[in-house]
Design a protein around this motif. Structure first.
Motif, PDB file in Angstrom:
ATOM      1  N   ASN A 132       0.845  -1.070  -0.090  1.00 24.82           N
ATOM      2  CA  ASN A 132       0.078   0.014  -0.115  1.00 24.82           C
ATOM      3  C   ASN A 132       0.955   1.258   0.131  1.00 24.82           C
ATOM      4  O   ASN A 132       1.128   1.830   1.156  1.00 24.82           O
ATOM      5  CB  ASN A 132      -0.828   0.067   1.171  1.00 24.82           C
ATOM      6  CG  ASN A 132      -1.796   1.130   1.157  1.00 24.82           C
ATOM      7  OD1 ASN A 132      -2.075   1.714  -0.051  1.00 24.82           O
ATOM      8  ND2 ASN A 132      -2.838   1.331   2.245  1.00 24.82           N
ATOM      9  N   LYS A 135      -1.161   6.882  -1.071  1.00 26.56           N
ATOM     10  CA  LYS A 135      -2.029   7.180  -0.010  1.00 26.56           C
ATOM     11  C   LYS A 135      -2.568   8.628   0.138  1.00 26.56           C
ATOM     12  O   LYS A 135      -2.233   9.360  -0.903  1.00 26.56           O
ATOM     13  CB  LYS A 135      -1.215   6.932   1.315  1.00 26.56           C
ATOM     14  CG  LYS A 135      -0.836   5.511   1.452  1.00 26.56           C
ATOM     15  CD  LYS A 135       0.300   5.201   2.834  1.00 26.56           C
ATOM     16  CE  LYS A 135       0.551   3.832   2.948  1.00 26.56           C
ATOM     17  NZ  LYS A 135       1.067   3.548   4.330  1.00 26.56           N
ATOM     18  N   LYS A 136      -3.619   8.819   0.993  1.00 31.15           N
ATOM     19  CA  LYS A 136      -4.223  10.053   0.892  1.00 31.15           C
ATOM     20  C   LYS A 136      -3.302  10.945   2.014  1.00 31.15           C
ATOM     21  O   LYS A 136      -2.778  10.332   2.881  1.00 31.15           O
ATOM     22  CB  LYS A 136      -5.510  10.262   1.351  1.00 31.15           C
ATOM     23  CG  LYS A 136      -6.515   9.015   0.625  1.00 31.15           C
ATOM     24  CD  LYS A 136      -7.819   8.901   1.330  1.00 31.15           C
ATOM     25  CE  LYS A 136      -8.827   8.120   0.281  1.00 31.15           C
ATOM     26  NZ  LYS A 136     -10.024   7.531   1.141  1.00 31.15           N
ATOM     27  N   GLU A 161      -6.312   6.512   5.481  1.00 31.30           N
ATOM     28  CA  GLU A 161      -5.401   6.782   4.600  1.00 31.30           C
ATOM     29  C   GLU A 161      -5.407   6.126   3.230  1.00 31.30           C
ATOM     30  O   GLU A 161      -4.561   6.333   2.550  1.00 31.30           O
ATOM     31  CB  GLU A 161      -3.812   6.878   5.254  1.00 31.30           C
ATOM     32  CG  GLU A 161      -3.217   5.411   5.383  1.00 31.30           C
ATOM     33  CD  GLU A 161      -1.956   5.492   5.885  1.00 31.30           C
ATOM     34  OE1 GLU A 161      -1.349   6.745   6.231  1.00 31.30           O
ATOM     35  OE2 GLU A 161      -1.445   4.230   6.247  1.00 31.30           O
ATOM     36  N   SER A 162      -5.936   5.141   3.152  1.00 34.07           N
ATOM     37  CA  SER A 162      -5.903   4.332   1.976  1.00 34.07           C
ATOM     38  C   SER A 162      -6.766   4.463   1.070  1.00 34.07           C
ATOM     39  O   SER A 162      -8.060   4.839   1.455  1.00 34.07           O
ATOM     40  CB  SER A 162      -5.991   2.642   2.293  1.00 34.07           C
ATOM     41  OG  SER A 162      -4.944   2.458   3.318  1.00 34.07           O
ATOM     42  N   TYR A 163      -6.615   4.123  -0.373  1.00 33.53           N
ATOM     43  CA  TYR A 163      -7.448   4.356  -1.361  1.00 33.53           C
ATOM     44  C   TYR A 163      -8.394   3.099  -1.425  1.00 33.53           C
ATOM     45  O   TYR A 163      -7.939   1.956  -1.092  1.00 33.53           O
ATOM     46  CB  TYR A 163      -6.992   4.891  -2.646  1.00 33.53           C
ATOM     47  CG  TYR A 163      -6.317   5.851  -2.857  1.00 33.53           C
ATOM     48  CD1 TYR A 163      -7.213   7.036  -3.109  1.00 33.53           C
ATOM     49  CD2 TYR A 163      -5.008   6.561  -2.659  1.00 33.53           C
ATOM     50  CE1 TYR A 163      -6.737   8.380  -3.520  1.00 33.53           C
ATOM     51  CE2 TYR A 163      -4.389   7.724  -2.728  1.00 33.53           C
ATOM     52  CZ  TYR A 163      -5.163   8.584  -3.048  1.00 33.53           C
ATOM     53  OH  TYR A 163      -4.876   9.896  -3.134  1.00 33.53           O
ATOM     54  N   GLU A 164      -9.766   3.163  -1.729  1.00 34.20           N
ATOM     55  CA  GLU A 164     -10.453   2.115  -1.832  1.00 34.20           C
ATOM     56  C   GLU A 164      -9.870   1.234  -3.014  1.00 34.20           C
ATOM     57  O   GLU A 164      -9.586   1.756  -4.239  1.00 34.20           O
ATOM     58  CB  GLU A 164     -11.880   2.495  -2.438  1.00 34.20           C
ATOM     59  CG  GLU A 164     -13.119   2.336  -1.265  1.00 34.20           C
ATOM     60  CD  GLU A 164     -14.294   2.488  -1.880  1.00 34.20           C
ATOM     61  OE1 GLU A 164     -14.970   1.861  -2.638  1.00 34.20           O
ATOM     62  OE2 GLU A 164     -14.674   3.748  -1.479  1.00 34.20           O
ATOM     63  N   TRP A 166      -7.294  -0.313  -3.292  1.00 30.88           N
ATOM     64  CA  TRP A 166      -5.941  -0.054  -3.684  1.00 30.88           C
ATOM     65  C   TRP A 166      -5.097  -1.226  -4.287  1.00 30.88           C
ATOM     66  O   TRP A 166      -4.226  -0.966  -4.889  1.00 30.88           O
ATOM     67  CB  TRP A 166      -5.345   0.494  -2.571  1.00 30.88           C
ATOM     68  CG  TRP A 166      -4.957  -0.313  -1.188  1.00 30.88           C
ATOM     69  CD1 TRP A 166      -5.694  -0.360  -0.151  1.00 30.88           C
ATOM     70  CD2 TRP A 166      -3.894  -1.340  -1.067  1.00 30.88           C
ATOM     71  NE1 TRP A 166      -5.297  -1.416   0.628  1.00 30.88           N
ATOM     72  CE2 TRP A 166      -4.241  -1.861   0.111  1.00 30.88           C
ATOM     73  CE3 TRP A 166      -2.631  -1.554  -1.728  1.00 30.88           C
ATOM     74  CZ2 TRP A 166      -3.414  -2.759   0.565  1.00 30.88           C
ATOM     75  CZ3 TRP A 166      -2.036  -2.658  -1.361  1.00 30.88           C
ATOM     76  CH2 TRP A 166      -2.173  -3.340  -0.193  1.00 30.88           C
ATOM     77  N   VAL A 177      -2.869  10.478  -7.299  1.00 31.35           N
ATOM     78  CA  VAL A 177      -2.496   9.966  -5.976  1.00 31.35           C
ATOM     79  C   VAL A 177      -2.288  11.391  -4.908  1.00 31.35           C
ATOM     80  O   VAL A 177      -1.579  12.211  -5.422  1.00 31.35           O
ATOM     81  CB  VAL A 177      -1.750   8.774  -5.600  1.00 31.35           C
ATOM     82  CG1 VAL A 177      -2.455   7.566  -6.283  1.00 31.35           C
ATOM     83  CG2 VAL A 177      -0.276   9.275  -5.853  1.00 31.35           C
ATOM     84  N   ASP A 178      -2.919  11.394  -3.654  1.00 30.53           N
ATOM     85  CA  ASP A 178      -2.191  12.295  -3.004  1.00 30.53           C
ATOM     86  C   ASP A 178      -0.732  12.425  -2.744  1.00 30.53           C
ATOM     87  O   ASP A 178       0.064  13.293  -3.127  1.00 30.53           O
ATOM     88  CB  ASP A 178      -2.847  12.536  -1.530  1.00 30.53           C
ATOM     89  CG  ASP A 178      -4.207  12.746  -1.423  1.00 30.53           C
ATOM     90  OD1 ASP A 178      -4.858  13.119  -2.746  1.00 30.53           O
ATOM     91  OD2 ASP A 178      -4.943  12.863  -0.558  1.00 30.53           O
ATOM     92  N   TYR A 271      -7.781  19.988   0.059  1.00 32.35           N
ATOM     93  CA  TYR A 271      -8.189  19.536  -1.221  1.00 32.35           C
ATOM     94  C   TYR A 271      -8.621  20.976  -1.879  1.00 32.35           C
ATOM     95  O   TYR A 271      -8.432  20.841  -3.112  1.00 32.35           O
ATOM     96  CB  TYR A 271      -9.307  18.421  -1.374  1.00 32.35           C
ATOM     97  CG  TYR A 271      -8.791  17.238  -0.935  1.00 32.35           C
ATOM     98  CD1 TYR A 271      -7.358  16.545  -1.284  1.00 32.35           C
ATOM     99  CD2 TYR A 271      -9.606  16.246  -0.602  1.00 32.35           C
ATOM    100  CE1 TYR A 271      -6.890  15.421  -1.056  1.00 32.35           C
ATOM    101  CE2 TYR A 271      -9.091  14.836  -0.241  1.00 32.35           C
ATOM    102  CZ  TYR A 271      -7.647  14.628  -0.441  1.00 32.35           C
ATOM    103  OH  TYR A 271      -7.213  13.262  -0.142  1.00 32.35           O
TER     104      TYR A 271
END
Length: 276
Positions: A132, A135-136, A161-164, A166, A177-178, A271
């Motif tokens: 992973n 991350k956000k 902090e994780s993207y769906e 991922w 991605v962030d 954002y």
């Protein structure tokens, strides 16, 4: 490197007692990267065989430091030592092994798409499981939750902090991605010239989050690139010793990061500033 030859990528690798990994890392670059390149290793005062291993490679430049200066000042020294002819800088951890074709694909993404400041490959554990690594942006509560001894709080912190999905395969050539963990980045030198190098007020972490956020603020994109592969041993030094110097420096770095960028609780405000 012949006179007049264009250096496309400068690899900047940071070592600190890395004898277990550094030889394989360098060998993977020399064997698997066909894009013209140079390799620069900055050693943070190792007292094992790291420097001897690095010196055994004729093509590699070794910058020797007397003590551990952390991840930011050391990496900046490596970047500043790189050839001005290189169009891209690769920030690479010593405990990685790069796969054939990965950097050719990363360079191709840059060459075909304007506005990308940083491209990161997919990272994999040594057992083949995907890491992973995208991350956000963190929040203070999310970071504290990850450190909680209470299971559901720790899991919430990881999930927040994780993207769906991922770890699912994706069809697109790249996606925003962030931030990406700095175990392996390919960065456009023009973007670094605009936003600056690593912030040396941070000793160890979250220097990767800070630089990715500054790249976004500078009008560039941070992207992940499917179809690429780098194996990462992922040592997570601050987790191994939660009361040690690295963990303490990590916490100090987080507080500095949140103060610097002016948010703590919610990333929505961030954002909005970025127009995302």
């Amino acid at each position: 490197m012949n006179e007049g030859e264009t250096t496309m990528i400068s690899f900047v690798i940071l070592t600190w007692n890395s004898e277990k990994y550094i030889g394989n890392c360098i060998e993977s670059i020399l064997s698997n990267v066909e894009v013209q390149n140079e390799v620069i290793v900055v050693d943070n005062g190792s007292h094992d065989a790291t420097r001897e291993i690095v010196r055994s490679f004729d093509r590699v430049v070794l910058v020797e430091l007397d003590s551990n200066m952390g991840t930011t000042a050391s990496r900046n020294m490596g970047i500043e030592s790189s050839s001005e002819r290189s169009k891209y800088i690769c920030i690479l951890d010593s405990d990685t092994v790069v796969s054939k074709g990965t950097f050719e694909k990363l360079v191709d993404i840059f060459e075909k798409n304007e506005g990308i400041g940083l491209a990161a490959p997919y990272m994999f554990h040594t057992d083949g499981m995907r890491q992973n690594s995208f991350k956000k942006f963190p929040t203070l509560f999310q970071k504290l939750s990850k450190l909680s001894p209470v299971g559901f709080m720790s899991r919430w912190g990881e999930n927040d902090e994780s993207y769906e999905n991922w770890d699912s395969d994706r069809d697109e050539d790249f996606f925003d991605v962030d931030y990406a963990i700095s175990a392996c980045w390919l960065v456009n030198r023009d973007a670094l010239d605009r936003v600056g190098l690593f912030d040396e007020n941070i000793f160890y972490s979250p220097e990767d989050v800070d630089l990715c956020l500054r790249i976004w603020k500078g009008g560039y994109r941070v992207v992940a690139v499917p179809g690429t592969k780098v194996v990462h041993h992922y040592q997570r030094l601050s987790r191994k010793n939660p009361l040690g110097r690295i963990a303490i420096e990590h916490f100090k770095g987080l507080i500095y990061y949140f103060n610097k960028h002016g948010y703590y609780i919610s990333r929505r405000k961030l954002y909005r500033r970025l127009g995302r």
